[in-house]
Write a protein that holds these residues in place. Sequence first.
Motif, PDB file in Angstrom:
ATOM      1  N   GLY A  85       0.789  -1.229   0.000  1.00 48.00           N
ATOM      2  CA  GLY A  85       0.000   0.000   0.000  1.00 48.00           C
ATOM      3  C   GLY A  85       0.815   1.271   0.000  1.00 48.00           C
ATOM      4  O   GLY A  85       0.255   2.370  -0.099  1.00 48.00           O
ATOM      5  N   TYR A  86       2.142   1.164   0.086  1.00 47.41           N
ATOM      6  CA  TYR A  86       3.019   2.340   0.066  1.00 47.41           C
ATOM      7  C   TYR A  86       3.445   2.647  -1.363  1.00 47.41           C
ATOM      8  O   TYR A  86       3.973   1.764  -2.063  1.00 47.41           O
ATOM      9  CB  TYR A  86       4.273   2.105   0.922  1.00 47.41           C
ATOM     10  CG  TYR A  86       4.028   2.063   2.406  1.00 47.41           C
ATOM     11  CD1 TYR A  86       4.148   3.208   3.189  1.00 47.41           C
ATOM     12  CD2 TYR A  86       3.682   0.861   3.043  1.00 47.41           C
ATOM     13  CE1 TYR A  86       3.936   3.163   4.556  1.00 47.41           C
ATOM     14  CE2 TYR A  86       3.465   0.810   4.414  1.00 47.41           C
ATOM     15  CZ  TYR A  86       3.589   1.971   5.164  1.00 47.41           C
ATOM     16  OH  TYR A  86       3.378   1.919   6.533  1.00 47.41           O
ATOM     17  N   ASP A  87       3.242   3.885  -1.789  1.00 43.51           N
ATOM     18  CA  ASP A  87       3.754   4.327  -3.090  1.00 43.51           C
ATOM     19  C   ASP A  87       5.273   4.373  -2.992  1.00 43.51           C
ATOM     20  O   ASP A  87       5.825   5.107  -2.159  1.00 43.51           O
ATOM     21  CB  ASP A  87       3.203   5.724  -3.419  1.00 43.51           C
ATOM     22  CG  ASP A  87       3.554   6.172  -4.823  1.00 43.51           C
ATOM     23  OD1 ASP A  87       4.543   5.661  -5.380  1.00 43.51           O
ATOM     24  OD2 ASP A  87       2.851   7.055  -5.365  1.00 43.51           O
ATOM     25  N   ILE A  88       5.966   3.596  -3.824  1.00 47.32           N
ATOM     26  CA  ILE A  88       7.424   3.488  -3.669  1.00 47.32           C
ATOM     27  C   ILE A  88       8.137   4.804  -3.977  1.00 47.32           C
ATOM     28  O   ILE A  88       9.296   4.972  -3.606  1.00 47.32           O
ATOM     29  CB  ILE A  88       8.013   2.349  -4.525  1.00 47.32           C
ATOM     30  CG1 ILE A  88       7.789   2.605  -6.018  1.00 47.32           C
ATOM     31  CG2 ILE A  88       7.442   1.003  -4.106  1.00 47.32           C
ATOM     32  CD1 ILE A  88       8.523   1.603  -6.907  1.00 47.32           C
ATOM     33  N   LYS A  89       7.474   5.753  -4.629  1.00 49.18           N
ATOM     34  CA  LYS A  89       8.083   7.070  -4.860  1.00 49.18           C
ATOM     35  C   LYS A  89       8.150   7.890  -3.571  1.00 49.18           C
ATOM     36  O   LYS A  89       8.898   8.857  -3.493  1.00 49.18           O
ATOM     37  CB  LYS A  89       7.284   7.847  -5.896  1.00 49.18           C
ATOM     38  CG  LYS A  89       7.418   7.337  -7.319  1.00 49.18           C
ATOM     39  CD  LYS A  89       6.654   8.243  -8.277  1.00 49.18           C
ATOM     40  CE  LYS A  89       6.765   7.731  -9.721  1.00 49.18           C
ATOM     41  NZ  LYS A  89       6.030   8.608 -10.665  1.00 49.18           N
ATOM     42  N   LYS A  90       7.362   7.480  -2.563  1.00 49.27           N
ATOM     43  CA  LYS A  90       7.268   8.267  -1.334  1.00 49.27           C
ATOM     44  C   LYS A  90       7.996   7.626  -0.156  1.00 49.27           C
ATOM     45  O   LYS A  90       7.849   8.061   0.978  1.00 49.27           O
ATOM     46  CB  LYS A  90       5.806   8.510  -0.986  1.00 49.27           C
ATOM     47  CG  LYS A  90       5.070   9.328  -2.058  1.00 49.27           C
ATOM     48  CD  LYS A  90       3.615   9.533  -1.712  1.00 49.27           C
ATOM     49  CE  LYS A  90       2.902  10.349  -2.799  1.00 49.27           C
ATOM     50  NZ  LYS A  90       1.467  10.551  -2.507  1.00 49.27           N
ATOM     51  N   VAL A  91       8.770   6.558  -0.433  1.00 49.46           N
ATOM     52  CA  VAL A  91       9.575   5.941   0.620  1.00 49.46           C
ATOM     53  C   VAL A  91      11.047   6.108   0.240  1.00 49.46           C
ATOM     54  O   VAL A  91      11.381   6.354  -0.913  1.00 49.46           O
ATOM     55  CB  VAL A  91       9.239   4.444   0.799  1.00 49.46           C
ATOM     56  CG1 VAL A  91       7.779   4.277   1.182  1.00 49.46           C
ATOM     57  CG2 VAL A  91       9.564   3.642  -0.452  1.00 49.46           C
ATOM     58  N   THR A  92      11.946   5.983   1.217  1.00 47.12           N
ATOM     59  CA  THR A  92      13.368   6.160   0.942  1.00 47.12           C
ATOM     60  C   THR A  92      13.895   4.998   0.105  1.00 47.12           C
ATOM     61  O   THR A  92      13.463   3.848   0.267  1.00 47.12           O
ATOM     62  CB  THR A  92      14.183   6.257   2.236  1.00 47.12           C
ATOM     63  OG1 THR A  92      14.056   5.023   2.970  1.00 47.12           O
ATOM     64  CG2 THR A  92      13.692   7.410   3.098  1.00 47.12           C
ATOM     65  N   LEU A  93      14.825   5.300  -0.764  1.00 47.10           N
ATOM     66  CA  LEU A  93      15.403   4.267  -1.630  1.00 47.10           C
ATOM     67  C   LEU A  93      16.107   3.189  -0.812  1.00 47.10           C
ATOM     68  O   LEU A  93      16.008   2.002  -1.125  1.00 47.10           O
ATOM     69  CB  LEU A  93      16.402   4.906  -2.601  1.00 47.10           C
ATOM     70  CG  LEU A  93      15.809   5.723  -3.752  1.00 47.10           C
ATOM     71  CD1 LEU A  93      16.913   6.483  -4.476  1.00 47.10           C
ATOM     72  CD2 LEU A  93      15.065   4.825  -4.722  1.00 47.10           C
ATOM     73  N   LYS A  94      16.806   3.597   0.245  1.00 49.21           N
ATOM     74  CA  LYS A  94      17.538   2.628   1.054  1.00 49.21           C
ATOM     75  C   LYS A  94      16.589   1.632   1.712  1.00 49.21           C
ATOM     76  O   LYS A  94      16.841   0.429   1.703  1.00 49.21           O
ATOM     77  CB  LYS A  94      18.375   3.356   2.110  1.00 49.21           C
ATOM     78  CG  LYS A  94      19.222   2.432   2.963  1.00 49.21           C
ATOM     79  CD  LYS A  94      20.137   3.205   3.883  1.00 49.21           C
ATOM     80  CE  LYS A  94      20.941   2.268   4.771  1.00 49.21           C
ATOM     81  NZ  LYS A  94      21.806   1.357   4.007  1.00 49.21           N
ATOM     82  N   SER A  95      15.481   2.141   2.280  1.00 45.29           N
ATOM     83  CA  SER A  95      14.549   1.237   2.958  1.00 45.29           C
ATOM     84  C   SER A  95      13.838   0.324   1.965  1.00 45.29           C
ATOM     85  O   SER A  95      13.407  -0.770   2.320  1.00 45.29           O
ATOM     86  CB  SER A  95      13.520   2.047   3.760  1.00 45.29           C
ATOM     87  OG  SER A  95      12.677   2.806   2.907  1.00 45.29           O
ATOM     88  N   LEU A  96      13.713   0.763   0.709  1.00 47.80           N
ATOM     89  CA  LEU A  96      13.085  -0.067  -0.326  1.00 47.80           C
ATOM     90  C   LEU A  96      14.052  -1.125  -0.823  1.00 47.80           C
ATOM     91  O   LEU A  96      13.769  -2.329  -0.755  1.00 47.80           O
ATOM     92  CB  LEU A  96      12.624   0.820  -1.482  1.00 47.80           C
ATOM     93  CG  LEU A  96      12.169   0.093  -2.765  1.00 47.80           C
ATOM     94  CD1 LEU A  96      10.890  -0.692  -2.518  1.00 47.80           C
ATOM     95  CD2 LEU A  96      11.996   1.075  -3.916  1.00 47.80           C
ATOM     96  N   ARG A  97      15.207  -0.702  -1.301  1.00 46.05           N
ATOM     97  CA  ARG A  97      16.129  -1.634  -1.969  1.00 46.05           C
ATOM     98  C   ARG A  97      16.810  -2.580  -1.002  1.00 46.05           C
ATOM     99  O   ARG A  97      17.210  -3.688  -1.397  1.00 46.05           O
ATOM    100  CB  ARG A  97      17.175  -0.846  -2.765  1.00 46.05           C
ATOM    101  CG  ARG A  97      16.556  -0.121  -3.962  1.00 46.05           C
ATOM    102  CD  ARG A  97      17.569   0.719  -4.698  1.00 46.05           C
ATOM    103  NE  ARG A  97      16.954   1.463  -5.792  1.00 46.05           N
ATOM    104  CZ  ARG A  97      17.554   2.444  -6.456  1.00 46.05           C
ATOM    105  NH1 ARG A  97      18.792   2.799  -6.134  1.00 46.05           N
ATOM    106  NH2 ARG A  97      16.929   3.071  -7.447  1.00 46.05           N
ATOM    107  N   SER A  98      16.948  -2.161   0.265  1.00 42.20           N
ATOM    108  CA  SER A  98      17.570  -3.062   1.236  1.00 42.20           C
ATOM    109  C   SER A  98      16.695  -4.271   1.527  1.00 42.20           C
ATOM    110  O   SER A  98      17.169  -5.265   2.086  1.00 42.20           O
ATOM    111  CB  SER A  98      17.872  -2.310   2.540  1.00 42.20           C
ATOM    112  OG  SER A  98      16.668  -1.862   3.150  1.00 42.20           O
TER     113      SER A  98
END
Length: 591
Positions: free
Chosen positions: A415-428
């Motif tokens: 449910g989180y738009d990936i444009k609105k989360v930090t890249l580190k928390s996404l890609r890690s």
Amino acid sequence: MSVNTSRIDEEQKEVLKKDTLIRLFKYLLVYKKQISAVLLIMAGTIAISMATPIMIEYAINVCVASGDVKGLLELGALAVVMFLFFLAGTKIRMYIMSDVSNQVLLNIRDELYRHIQTLSFGFFDSRPTGKILARIIGDVNSLKDVLSDSVTQLIPDLITVVCVAVIMLIKNYRLAMAALLTLPILVVGMLVIETTAHKRWQIYRKKTSNLNAYVHEDLSGIRVIQSFAAERETRAVFYDLVKQHYQAFIDAVVVADGFGPVVEITWGLGGFLLYFIGIRIIGVGEVGIGTFLAFSTYIAMFWSPIRNLANFYNKLTTNISAAERIFDIIDTEAGIRDCEGAEELPDIEGTVDFEHVSFAYDDEPERMILKDVNFHIRQGETIALVGPTGAGKTTIVNLLSRFYEATDGRVLIDGYDIKKVTLKSLRSQMGIMTQDNSLFSGTIKYNIKYGRLDATDEEMIEAAKAVNAHDFIMKLEHGYDTEISERGARLSIGQRQLLAFARTMLSKPGILILDEATSSIDTHTELLVQKGIEALLKGRTSFVIAHRLSTIRKADRIFVIDQGNIMEAGSHEELMEKRGAYYQLYQSQFL
């Protein structure tokens, strides 16, 4: 996408040299204390230099004229002490500035490297790696002398020139004007040379970059070159690039070397005018011998720093193009970065949504790779993406990892738009496996732990066992402590892939992406690793891209991608019953 190659000069935006210099010298302001100490020392050494001709004048006009031997010896002793202080001060200031300039280079290189790591795939796709290396290594190194000399040479020489000119004007303004009459000739000559030389040094830097890129590309593909016996062809290209590099250097140096003769000519004319006007016009009677000798020393003290300044100006002209290339990359905006107010993505559970997602490369907006793609993935599902080459399979997973930005629509995880989360928390929290996984020079232990450096050895071994990599690792000379070269050159393709599987397993990703991850593994090895893959897939949302359809039969759903959209979706059995695009793919592969 516009692509630069090793045989094409890079494009570079034009900037004012003044702005580049101001920006470069701002890095020195971090070391105010050290530079203040250097300036204080230089003030003392310059004062000693300025006093020397006055002491010579006094020695001749007073001590020698009056026969004062004692006063002459005392003056000589004082001169020796002053000279020792001068030498010590010069050595100390050179040492301090050498340390400062090295620190500045370290800061610039670190800033450049950190910024490059934030740039999107588009930046790396559009230019050879060798050209990026040329800026990080060669261009940064070329700034060392400019930074050091800007304090140890530029400032003291400027001060010396001004002080000498003032002293000469005070002592005898007519002799001073005679000595300085040739300065306008020097200024005009230097400006003409600088304008031409700067353009030629820019070309030289580009040719250096081309050569560096080709050598990197050539050595990286040495196996292909030797397997096709293409050494003669590659050597011919290399020779052509070296010739261009050599000619660009000669063209630049021929112009830049004009600085020296211009200074020497104007210096000689200045000296001639000093003696001609002093003797023939003013008259020897009005100017004492000591004053003439003092002026002779002062004119040397005036033109020597002028020559140094000309050399510094030449060096600046030579290397400012390197600073321009460095700042050109630093000023390249990261296409994908954290938005303002971006939040941390919590631990991923695994639901994924594509809502009306379309994608096209920035420089090809008319050619859509994906067109209005929509799907919902439930937590823990394994989704297989199949279809012809170039259909958009890899683009889907690249958008999910936010390596590229969707042109339209939204990509959501839990449910989180990936444009609105930090890249580190996404890609890690993403585990990405491709057919060409990079290994780094170091131990096998280091490579497996790369994605999670805080993991214990027990966890590492457990991950290796899960993907059937443990047995072959233990057969190596030093087991997990075995050193491997860049890209794991002495390991088989299958072994390299197993290490990459172990690395991904250890990182415990929330979402797993396998992009042709088993295409480089032989059938026997693939059978060994299938259990490891099943362990990787278990309990986590996974996307599997494969041309070998036998590897994705167990997927929960299979998406057939073609023409930028999902043509069919369903389990293997459902799609076989439909006898549509997937059925045709499957039949053609097994027939």
